[in-house]
Design an enzyme around this catalytic site. Structure first.
Site, PDB file in Angstrom:
ATOM      1  N   THR A  39      47.961  28.942  51.337  1.00  0.00           N
ATOM      2  CA  THR A  39      47.532  29.319  51.668  1.00  0.00           C
ATOM      3  C   THR A  39      47.249  30.274  53.284  1.00  0.00           C
ATOM      4  OG1 THR A  39      45.425  30.226  51.480  1.00  0.00           O
ATOM      5  CG2 THR A  39      45.602  27.718  52.068  1.00  0.00           C
ATOM      6  N   ASN A  40      46.569  30.998  53.839  1.00  0.00           N
ATOM      7  CA  ASN A  40      46.275  30.863  55.348  1.00  0.00           C
ATOM      8  C   ASN A  40      44.975  31.008  55.762  1.00  0.00           C
ATOM      9  OD1 ASN A  40      44.497  33.584  55.007  1.00  0.00           O
ATOM     10  ND2 ASN A  40      46.987  34.086  53.693  1.00  0.00           N
ATOM     11  N   HIS A  41      44.696  30.879  57.347  1.00  0.00           N
ATOM     12  CA  HIS A  41      43.632  30.606  57.734  1.00  0.00           C
ATOM     13  C   HIS A  41      42.419  31.406  57.190  1.00  0.00           C
ATOM     14  CE1 HIS A  41      44.025  26.410  59.623  1.00  0.00           C
ATOM     15  NE2 HIS A  41      45.069  26.959  59.221  1.00  0.00           N
TER      16      HIS A  41
END
Lengths: 229, 229
Positions: A39-41
């Protein structure tokens, strides 16, 4: 055209009445097995702020969001998705009736090539083969009819070059660029510092402001483009 | 020995007074670049419930947690970490003075071999080379002196075999096993269904209960082991 007439008739309180918008928000999660994922932030704050600001001023908003910890804005149709492929399908379904699409989601470019049905057991060294996800923004650009299409570029270097390259390549009308390395900008913060680049080559720099204020500015600029059509 | 004497002197309200505990909770995040990372679906609820229950009954608790959206339990020393390597260091620092360690965190077994300093740009097909993270539980097992060591096994298949294998291999005193595929069990839920396996070959099945109730049961069983030493 219907939107333009509506604008002329209505006051500032309902200034986006009659406008059909699709907003995307948050990260996507790309599973490797039932437990692990990429995933990512992205926090979803920017997209949610845009959806909220638009709905408050009368727009008909479909918000397609990846997994986030945010309260849904009142009066917005929220479609929750997990993966880039799910987001692609939800956005494409909503696209034909949209006047304006603002793609604030941080969609994973890649996903694991294989999703394992059971939790994977440890082995020695390993590598995870990845495959490309559908490029939602590029697809929207290709299929564009009368829609105004706004993208985001969250970068850690070469901001202008990366942002304007994406604007051209994906047939966008405007791109909202932010430098993730600047204090007060980026995914987790409640503020943002953005630069807007337009198809006609012009640009506009906004000072540090809250994501709610940035949302209103983006909406103002995007709907200006719509009335110019 | 000091703990045993304290137990004999104190009533049930402060029944864990004098007990030094380390609890781990949540997932770890393993970055690929400033934006993207690998993680898992651990919510941290089970570890936080254990830390809260122990502190309420007088234990001195150090809670080492990966990124979660939970309120810190009152009276607990909370150490926030992001990666498995950070968790490893925090746990090892706290280990010498601990009587009891309960490792409820879902630590990533692997991390990307290279962490890119800038946001990676799209290419063609790709694969992410991974390297093994330190095995915190195995290290704790190797360095064990008088500590009681409790691990977790969250599985999607072969629950007993995987759990008891981990118990032996990592020199644990007890392992808490749950089947992620069962309704009411697993990461996101507020309830859990667990089975406890002990070093002496015995096992105990607990019915569906809240994570707070499971936490109290785990503490009860783990401190029983401590008084048996």
């Amino acid at each position: 055209a219907i939107f333009n007439q509506a604008c002329a008739l209505l006051g500032p309180k309902n200034k986006y009445q009659g406008l059909h918008m699709v907003v995307t928000a948050g990260p996507t999660q790309e599973p490797l097995d039932p437990v692990r994922y990429f995933t990512n932030h992205s926090s979803g704050k920017m997209g949610f702020a845009i959806a909220r600001a638009a709905a408050e001023q009368g727009a008909d908003v479909t918000l397609v969001s990846g997994p986030v910890n945010l309260t849904p804005p009142p009066g917005v149709e929220l479609i929750r998705v997990t993966t880039a492929e799910e987001m692609y399908r939800a956005v494409m379904d909503a696209y034909p009736k949209a006047d304006l699409v603002i793609k604030a989601a941080a969609v994973a470019d890649y996903r694991p090539a294989t999703v394992h049905g059971q939790k994977m057991k440890k082995g020695g060294e390993m590598a995870i083969p990845l495959v490309r996800n559908p490029d939602i923004l590029a697809e929207l650009g290709k299929k564009k009819e009368n829609q105004i299409l706004v993208g985001f570029a969250a970068e850690t270097e070469n901001l202008q070059e990366n942002a304007t390259g994406k604007l051209d390549r994906k047939n966008l009308d405007m791109i909202v660029a932010n430098d993730l390395t600047m204090a007060g900008a980026g995914f987790k913060a409640d503020t943002n510092i953005v630069r807007l680049y337009f198809r006609d080559g012009t640009e506009k720099e906004l000072p540090l402001m809250t994501k709610d204020e940035v949302a209103r500015q983006i909406l103002h600029e995007a709907t200006q483009l719509l009335t110019k059509q």
